[in-house]
Scaffold this motif. Structure first.
Motif, mmCIF file in Angstrom:
data_model
loop_
_atom_site.group_PDB
_atom_site.id
_atom_site.type_symbol
_atom_site.label_atom_id
_atom_site.label_comp_id
_atom_site.label_asym_id
_atom_site.label_seq_id
_atom_site.Cartn_x
_atom_site.Cartn_y
_atom_site.Cartn_z
ATOM 1 N N TYR A 185 1.219 -3.087 0.686
ATOM 2 C CA TYR A 185 2.145 -3.965 1.391
ATOM 3 C C TYR A 185 1.832 -3.576 2.892
ATOM 4 O O TYR A 185 2.148 -2.403 3.179
ATOM 5 C CB TYR A 185 3.585 -4.039 1.007
ATOM 6 N N SER A 186 1.912 -4.589 3.789
ATOM 7 C CA SER A 186 1.780 -4.547 5.118
ATOM 8 C C SER A 186 2.350 -5.572 5.649
ATOM 9 O O SER A 186 2.588 -7.032 5.069
ATOM 10 C CB SER A 186 0.410 -4.437 5.618
ATOM 11 N N ASP A 241 1.460 5.403 5.742
ATOM 12 C CA ASP A 241 2.518 4.714 5.786
ATOM 13 C C ASP A 241 3.367 4.916 7.261
ATOM 14 O O ASP A 241 3.474 5.805 7.981
ATOM 15 C CB ASP A 241 3.570 5.439 4.727
ATOM 16 N N SER A 297 2.865 0.125 3.719
ATOM 17 C CA SER A 297 3.454 0.920 2.760
ATOM 18 C C SER A 297 2.441 0.950 1.490
ATOM 19 O O SER A 297 2.080 -0.048 0.705
ATOM 20 C CB SER A 297 4.871 0.292 2.047
ATOM 21 N N ARG A 298 1.779 2.091 1.390
ATOM 22 C CA ARG A 298 0.761 2.403 0.505
ATOM 23 C C ARG A 298 1.143 2.426 -1.033
ATOM 24 O O ARG A 298 0.474 1.413 -1.866
ATOM 25 C CB ARG A 298 -0.131 3.545 0.606
ATOM 26 N N SER A 299 2.254 2.715 -1.164
ATOM 27 C CA SER A 299 2.716 2.761 -2.703
ATOM 28 C C SER A 299 3.051 1.482 -3.153
ATOM 29 O O SER A 299 3.087 0.915 -4.344
ATOM 30 C CB SER A 299 3.972 3.610 -2.791
ATOM 31 N N LYS A 300 3.578 0.608 -2.119
ATOM 32 C CA LYS A 300 3.598 -0.992 -2.532
ATOM 33 C C LYS A 300 2.842 -2.059 -2.206
ATOM 34 O O LYS A 300 2.651 -3.093 -2.528
ATOM 35 C CB LYS A 300 5.038 -1.347 -1.701
#
Lengths: 114, 112
Positions: free
Chosen positions: B70-71, B52, B65-68
């Motif tokens: 999203y990149s 992250d 953001s691995r939890s989301k």
């Protein structure tokens, strides 16, 4: 120049022809890939070779046959193709160890099946 | 299953900043790549994120953001030559990490 070459750059073939695409990398990598890129569609992974062994075969029709005689060369043998196989075929290479495995792509072969 | 979403097209002005978003779903996430592809040319590697946070490389930065799932890719001080497609790709831990799934790409138009 990325260190990955592909020949031919353009190919027109009939549905009954047999042809081969060639890829060569000069980067000291030991993993090589074939991708298909069609208009407005994502790159589709077809095959992966690591240390000359196939490690991924992504449900590709048998009319596509890969060959990896050594870590620097990769072929894609084509026979009895269909018009929907017309696309850009990209070869790539990467290290098979290390952290990122980023891939280096060749310029592609633009294939048209008539 | 595995899925990557990114906008189809974006337009920005020379000298400006643009952010290209990417969301992904994968069962075995093991890194995210951004590639640039000019029309008629091969994709070229831009950035790699596995943890992250923000990775900065000159005018280009990439965030993860691995939890989301999203990149984003941030391009600063846009130049006309930045007009290209930008491909988001996710590496899957299966098959030893060789399997990379690509998004359809975001075509960026930079206008004067």
């Amino acid at each position: 120049e990325t260190g990955v070459t592909q020949t031919p750059r353009h190919l027109v073939m009939g549905m009954t022809n047999k042809k081969s695409l060639k890829c060569e990398q000069h980067l000291g990598h030991n993993a090589m890939y074939w991708y298909k890129q069609s208009a407005k569609k994502p790159l589709e992974l077809m095959f992966v070779y690591s240390l000359e062994e196939r490690v991924e075969n992504n449900s590709v029709p048998s009319r596509f046959s890969p060959e990896c005689p050594n870590s620097s060369h990769l072929f894609l043998h084509l026979h009895t193709l269909q018009p929907e196989d017309s696309a850009l075929y990209l070869c790539a290479s990467s290290h098979s160890q290390g952290s990122s495995y980023e891939q280096y792509f060749g310029p592609g072969t633009r294939l048209t099946v008539t | 299953g595995q899925n990557i979403d990114q906008p189809t097209e974006m337009t920005a002005t020379e000298g400006a900043i643009v952010q290209i978003n990417c969301t992904y779903q994968t069962s075995g996430f093991n890194g995210l790549f951004w590639y640039q592809q000019h029309a008629g040319e091969a994709p070229t590697f831009l950035s790699y994120n596995v943890l992250d946070g923000l990775e900065e490389k000159g005018r280009f930065s990439s965030f993860l953001s691995r939890s989301k799932g999203y990149s984003y890719l941030l391009l600063k001080e846009l130049q006309m030559k930045d007009s290209a497609s930008y491909l988001c790709a996710v590496r899957d831990i299966n098959t030893g990490g060789f399997k990379t799934i690509f998004g359809a790409g975001t075509r960026l138009f930079v206008k004067a």
